[in-house]
Design an enzyme around this catalytic site. Sequence first.
Site, short mmCIF file in Angstrom:
data_model
loop_
_atom_site.label_atom_id
_atom_site.label_comp_id
_atom_site.label_asym_id
_atom_site.label_seq_id
_atom_site.Cartn_x
_atom_site.Cartn_y
_atom_site.Cartn_z
N GLU A 93 -58.88 20.05 -61.19
CA GLU A 93 -57.71 20.63 -60.53
C GLU A 93 -57.11 21.63 -61.51
O GLU A 93 -56.62 21.26 -62.58
CB GLU A 93 -56.67 19.59 -60.15
CG GLU A 93 -55.59 20.22 -59.29
CD GLU A 93 -54.31 19.42 -59.21
OE1 GLU A 93 -53.89 19.11 -58.09
OE2 GLU A 93 -53.73 19.11 -60.26
N CYS B 136 -48.21 22.44 -60.95
CA CYS B 136 -49.26 23.37 -60.53
C CYS B 136 -49.07 23.82 -59.09
O CYS B 136 -49.56 24.88 -58.70
CB CYS B 136 -50.63 22.73 -60.72
SG CYS B 136 -50.84 21.14 -59.91
#
Length: 508
Positions: free
Chosen positions: A274, A308
């Site tokens: 990720e 994020c």
Amino acid sequence: MTVQFRSSINGPHLRGMPIVAQPTEGLRIGTNRIGSKWVPGSSGKYLRIDSPSTGEELGYLALSTRDDVGRAVAAADASRESLRKMGVFQRAALCMNIADAIDRRTDELARLLCLEQGKPFHTEAKAEVGAASLGFRNAAEQMKWLETAAFPVADANKRAFSFLQPKGVLAIITPWNFPLGLPCLYYLGPAIATGNTVVWVPAPTTSLIAVALMECMIEAGLPDGYINLVLGDGAEVGDEAVIHPGTHAVGFTGSSATGATIARRGAGKPLLLEMGGNGPTIVLADADVDMAAELVGAGCFANAGQICTATERVLVHKSVHDRFVEGLIKAAEKVRMGDPFDPATTMGPINNATALDKMLSHMADAAERKASIVKGGNIAAGLPTNLYFEPTVVTGLTRDSLLNREESFGPVAPVLTFETDEEALELAASSPYGLNASVFTNSIKKAFFYTESLRCGIVNVNEKSCYWEPHIPAGGAAGTESGLGRTGGRHTLVEMCDLKTMTIDITR
């Protein structure tokens, strides 16, 4: 050649950080957990950890070398057969015990998290401790009910079945923005539930909380060698965990640049990555503008923008721009910085100087391009460290601005305008990331149009971009710089397993 883990998301490179040969007496010293022992890193050096919240010395990390990683891999390998043979329900019970141990130490963990990472104790740190225990509980429950298949076959005398087996030893590298909750939700809980052993390399600026988590897991009865903690510079120990022939798969959360390097260095191994996000929030002309401004503010300023999936850039229809910006300014004005243990404090500092420098460079680029800083824009005065940054709203940006194209990772709300759906989608695609996005509209037709048109893993409609629940699949879209694979619930469990097929002739 080694991986240069210098990103502001995975953890800054150690260059320029205080490294000493002898720690100050009386302060916490974080060491590796390898097999059954707590052992200092073999470099003989220690990294001093200072609180971004208060400026005080918190403790030291004993820095490790590639040899330490090798010992951790050996310990994980020696233990993996016993974990593989442990029944699913027994592994689930172990995960539940770990969750209970985390819950018993909620205040202690939240205090350390607040001081080391920077998030306010009451409004964010305690919630992250809850997410950590939830990570183990979810993995336990979902693994118990994870079904595989029986397949129809042409031969009437044959049967075909599939089942899941652990991959083996996982190299896990985790970031500093959620140093407790994210490892448990994404990696450690699912690893134990699926029967994989782990070599875990946390980001160096938030490794004291990783040591505290290891203490909880050991208290809960985690057998030796199942999770091995190695502290140090990612350029050395992270790289070694990725390339070591004794690790069988890699899990990483962090920057796109670092993730791309890991993908190259770990080529041939299963990867769960990720990576960076800069997902757009799109506010259409028919949106509830006041609601959108409030939720966008929450998405921009939560965890000081260090998420994020944070609302990193906002694309607003020109007809509602002024009203929306007014609402966004009001949302920024509600943010409170100050004593991290005061219940009224809602936002803490940036975690480290590397991350702050990156954000400041993006702000300088915006100023050079004649953008308007309508709220904030400065390092906050009168606070214990210079890592506190004012909640900021910037307008008048162009698609070439760094605030639009790159991930800033700070409490900044960059606002751009559009007039047509085509222009909005072009702006959305002007950044190479594809993690999360959000769309504000009162039209079901528009909601589906944008959801199906945007290239990203999640689109939240009439909700902030960082909304997520741990069982929902999350990850980057193909063709973007936001990663590979899916985390979340059963999806993480499947990523950590090999799907094996068995055929049998029932007549022989």
